[in-house]
Design a protein around this motif. Structure first.
Motif, PDB file in Angstrom:
ATOM      1  N   PRO A  91       8.599   3.085  16.330  1.00 43.14           N
ATOM      2  CA  PRO A  91       9.429   4.082  15.650  1.00 43.14           C
ATOM      3  C   PRO A  91      10.111   3.485  14.421  1.00 43.14           C
ATOM      4  CG  PRO A  91      10.598   3.224  17.533  1.00 43.14           C
ATOM      5  CD  PRO A  91       9.249   2.560  17.519  1.00 43.14           C
ATOM      6  N   GLY A  92      10.512   4.353  13.523  1.00 41.02           N
ATOM      7  CA  GLY A  92      11.240   3.927  12.336  1.00 41.02           C
ATOM      8  C   GLY A  92      11.913   5.129  11.689  1.00 41.02           C
ATOM      9  N   THR A  93      12.884   4.859  10.870  1.00 40.12           N
ATOM     10  CA  THR A  93      13.605   5.907  10.154  1.00 40.12           C
ATOM     11  C   THR A  93      13.333   5.785   8.669  1.00 40.12           C
ATOM     12  OG1 THR A  93      15.366   5.871  11.807  1.00 40.12           O
ATOM     13  CG2 THR A  93      15.884   6.897   9.708  1.00 40.12           C
ATOM     14  N   VAL A  94      13.014   6.918   8.031  1.00 42.97           N
ATOM     15  CA  VAL A  94      12.759   6.963   6.594  1.00 42.97           C
ATOM     16  C   VAL A  94      13.850   7.817   5.963  1.00 42.97           C
ATOM     17  CG1 VAL A  94      11.153   7.673   4.793  1.00 42.97           C
ATOM     18  CG2 VAL A  94      10.282   6.715   6.920  1.00 42.97           C
ATOM     19  N   THR A  95      14.476   7.275   4.906  1.00 47.76           N
ATOM     20  CA  THR A  95      15.508   8.003   4.167  1.00 47.76           C
ATOM     21  C   THR A  95      15.084   8.100   2.707  1.00 47.76           C
ATOM     22  OG1 THR A  95      17.202   7.114   5.637  1.00 47.76           O
ATOM     23  CG2 THR A  95      17.962   8.089   3.592  1.00 47.76           C
ATOM     24  N   VAL A  96      15.182   9.297   2.142  1.00 45.28           N
ATOM     25  CA  VAL A  96      14.808   9.547   0.754  1.00 45.28           C
ATOM     26  C   VAL A  96      16.012  10.139   0.036  1.00 45.28           C
ATOM     27  CG1 VAL A  96      13.278  10.859  -0.765  1.00 45.28           C
ATOM     28  CG2 VAL A  96      12.419   9.972   1.388  1.00 45.28           C
ATOM     29  N   TYR A  97      16.289   9.623  -1.164  1.00 45.09           N
ATOM     30  CA  TYR A  97      17.363  10.145  -1.998  1.00 45.09           C
ATOM     31  C   TYR A  97      16.767  10.687  -3.290  1.00 45.09           C
ATOM     32  CZ  TYR A  97      20.397   7.341   0.998  1.00 45.09           C
ATOM     33  OH  TYR A  97      21.045   6.800   2.068  1.00 45.09           O
ATOM     34  N   ARG A  98      17.281  11.811  -3.780  1.00 46.14           N
ATOM     35  CA  ARG A  98      16.863  12.364  -5.069  1.00 46.14           C
ATOM     36  C   ARG A  98      18.090  12.397  -5.973  1.00 46.14           C
ATOM     37  NH1 ARG A  98      15.050  18.337  -6.712  1.00 46.14           N
ATOM     38  NH2 ARG A  98      14.323  17.819  -8.794  1.00 46.14           N
ATOM     39  N   PHE A  99      17.942  11.817  -7.164  1.00 48.20           N
ATOM     40  CA  PHE A  99      19.058  11.712  -8.099  1.00 48.20           C
ATOM     41  C   PHE A  99      18.843  12.619  -9.302  1.00 48.20           C
ATOM     42  CE2 PHE A  99      19.135   7.923  -5.583  1.00 48.20           C
ATOM     43  CZ  PHE A  99      20.475   7.756  -5.314  1.00 48.20           C
ATOM     44  N   MET A 100      19.915  12.809 -10.054  1.00 46.93           N
ATOM     45  CA  MET A 100      19.884  13.681 -11.220  1.00 46.93           C
ATOM     46  C   MET A 100      18.945  13.142 -12.295  1.00 46.93           C
ATOM     47  SD  MET A 100      23.149  15.287 -13.155  1.00 46.93           S
ATOM     48  CE  MET A 100      23.548  14.081 -14.370  1.00 46.93           C
ATOM     49  N   ASP A 101      18.912  11.835 -12.480  1.00 46.72           N
ATOM     50  CA  ASP A 101      18.045  11.240 -13.494  1.00 46.72           C
ATOM     51  C   ASP A 101      17.643   9.827 -13.075  1.00 46.72           C
ATOM     52  OD1 ASP A 101      20.343   9.738 -13.944  1.00 46.72           O
ATOM     53  OD2 ASP A 101      20.805  10.677 -15.848  1.00 46.72           O
ATOM     54  N   ALA A 102      16.778   9.223 -13.886  1.00 46.24           N
ATOM     55  CA  ALA A 102      16.239   7.903 -13.544  1.00 46.24           C
ATOM     56  C   ALA A 102      17.308   6.814 -13.578  1.00 46.24           C
ATOM     57  CB  ALA A 102      15.103   7.546 -14.494  1.00 46.24           C
ATOM     58  N   SER A 103      18.262   6.926 -14.480  1.00 44.69           N
ATOM     59  CA  SER A 103      19.286   5.876 -14.557  1.00 44.69           C
ATOM     60  C   SER A 103      20.142   5.848 -13.291  1.00 44.69           C
ATOM     61  CB  SER A 103      20.155   6.058 -15.808  1.00 44.69           C
ATOM     62  OG  SER A 103      20.880   7.271 -15.734  1.00 44.69           O
ATOM     63  N   GLY A 104      20.421   7.009 -12.722  1.00 41.23           N
ATOM     64  CA  GLY A 104      21.157   7.061 -11.463  1.00 41.23           C
ATOM     65  C   GLY A 104      20.357   6.479 -10.316  1.00 41.23           C
ATOM     66  N   ALA A 105      19.042   6.737 -10.305  1.00 40.78           N
ATOM     67  CA  ALA A 105      18.186   6.194  -9.259  1.00 40.78           C
ATOM     68  C   ALA A 105      18.117   4.668  -9.348  1.00 40.78           C
ATOM     69  CB  ALA A 105      16.788   6.800  -9.371  1.00 40.78           C
ATOM     70  N   VAL A 106      18.039   4.136 -10.562  1.00 42.49           N
ATOM     71  CA  VAL A 106      17.998   2.678 -10.740  1.00 42.49           C
ATOM     72  C   VAL A 106      19.321   2.052 -10.313  1.00 42.49           C
ATOM     73  CG1 VAL A 106      17.847   0.838 -12.467  1.00 42.49           C
ATOM     74  CG2 VAL A 106      16.224   2.723 -12.508  1.00 42.49           C
ATOM     75  N   ALA A 107      20.427   2.694 -10.661  1.00 45.21           N
ATOM     76  CA  ALA A 107      21.741   2.174 -10.269  1.00 45.21           C
ATOM     77  C   ALA A 107      21.884   2.163  -8.746  1.00 45.21           C
ATOM     78  CB  ALA A 107      22.845   3.004 -10.915  1.00 45.21           C
ATOM     79  N   ALA A 108      21.425   3.221  -8.078  1.00 47.82           N
ATOM     80  CA  ALA A 108      21.495   3.272  -6.617  1.00 47.82           C
ATOM     81  C   ALA A 108      20.564   2.232  -5.995  1.00 47.82           C
ATOM     82  CB  ALA A 108      21.131   4.664  -6.124  1.00 47.82           C
ATOM     83  N   PHE A 109      19.393   2.037  -6.582  1.00 47.90           N
ATOM     84  CA  PHE A 109      18.469   1.017  -6.094  1.00 47.90           C
ATOM     85  C   PHE A 109      19.099  -0.370  -6.192  1.00 47.90           C
ATOM     86  CE2 PHE A 109      15.098  -2.100  -6.855  1.00 47.90           C
ATOM     87  CZ  PHE A 109      14.351  -1.932  -5.694  1.00 47.90           C
ATOM     88  N   ASP A 110      19.766  -0.645  -7.303  1.00 46.76           N
ATOM     89  CA  ASP A 110      20.454  -1.928  -7.458  1.00 46.76           C
ATOM     90  C   ASP A 110      21.560  -2.085  -6.416  1.00 46.76           C
ATOM     91  OD1 ASP A 110      18.832  -2.674  -9.541  1.00 46.76           O
ATOM     92  OD2 ASP A 110      20.259  -2.097 -11.109  1.00 46.76           O
ATOM     93  N   TYR A 111      22.269  -0.998  -6.119  1.00 40.82           N
ATOM     94  CA  TYR A 111      23.353  -1.044  -5.138  1.00 40.82           C
ATOM     95  C   TYR A 111      22.805  -1.287  -3.733  1.00 40.82           C
ATOM     96  CZ  TYR A 111      26.973   0.607  -1.973  1.00 40.82           C
ATOM     97  OH  TYR A 111      27.865   0.722  -0.952  1.00 40.82           O
ATOM     98  N   VAL A 112      21.786  -0.540  -3.350  1.00 41.75           N
ATOM     99  CA  VAL A 112      21.225  -0.651  -2.010  1.00 41.75           C
ATOM    100  C   VAL A 112      20.450  -1.962  -1.846  1.00 41.75           C
ATOM    101  CG1 VAL A 112      19.590   0.383  -0.383  1.00 41.75           C
ATOM    102  CG2 VAL A 112      21.150   1.831  -1.671  1.00 41.75           C
ATOM    103  N   GLY A 113      19.757  -2.404  -2.889  1.00 38.93           N
ATOM    104  CA  GLY A 113      18.921  -3.580  -2.792  1.00 38.93           C
ATOM    105  C   GLY A 113      19.622  -4.886  -3.069  1.00 38.93           C
ATOM    106  N   ARG A 114      20.927  -4.847  -3.268  1.00 41.68           N
ATOM    107  CA  ARG A 114      21.636  -6.094  -3.586  1.00 41.68           C
ATOM    108  C   ARG A 114      21.685  -6.996  -2.356  1.00 41.68           C
ATOM    109  NH1 ARG A 114      25.763  -2.482  -2.512  1.00 41.68           N
ATOM    110  NH2 ARG A 114      27.308  -3.249  -1.053  1.00 41.68           N
ATOM    111  N   PRO A 115      21.648  -8.295  -2.527  1.00 39.42           N
ATOM    112  CA  PRO A 115      21.726  -9.194  -1.386  1.00 39.42           C
ATOM    113  C   PRO A 115      23.112  -9.152  -0.747  1.00 39.42           C
ATOM    114  CG  PRO A 115      21.625 -10.440  -3.447  1.00 39.42           C
ATOM    115  CD  PRO A 115      21.473  -8.975  -3.794  1.00 39.42           C
TER     116      PRO A 115
END
Length: 117
Positions: A91-115
């Motif tokens: 089993p596993g859980t998949v979460t998907v986020y949709r943002f207003m624009d690409a810059s918001g998606a990149v910022a969230a990716f940096d936040y979530v993917g930070r060490p």
């Protein structure tokens, strides 16, 4: 000359009144079809099959409270989270986020993917 302006003024007033009463001018009406948004997560994802629908939303109501402030600032519009099961039973859980624009998606990716610090 004065007669011509007087006659044209009366004609303009008469046309405005006819238009306001709906007596001579057809107004074009437009119909728009509002479709519900497509689901962010499908029933099958490659070799994975969705076990349950899970959470979905158009806002921050069901998002983790620790991340809500950052995701709101980044322009989160929709999200979906579902449990999936593979062919081997893992089993596993998949979460998907949709943002207003690409810059918001990149910022969230940096936040979530930070060490972790």
């Amino acid at each position: 000359m004065n007669f011509a302006f007087s006659w044209m003024g009366r004609l303009a007033v008469a046309l405005m009144l006819m238009g306001a009463a709906g007596l001579g001018f057809a107004q074009e009406t437009k119909t728009t079809l509002a479709l519900p948004p497509a689901p962010l997560l499908p029933a099958k994802l490659g070799k994975l099959t969705r076990v349950a629908d899970g959470d979905a939303g158009d806002g921050l109501g069901l998002v983790d409270a620790a991340d809500a402030t950052v995701l709101k600032e980044d322009g989160l519009r929709r999200f979906a989270r579902s449990d999936y099961k593979g062919t081997s039973g893992q089993p596993g859980t998949v979460t998907v986020y949709r943002f207003m624009d690409a810059s918001g998606a990149v910022a969230a990716f940096d936040y979530v993917g930070r060490p972790a610090v």
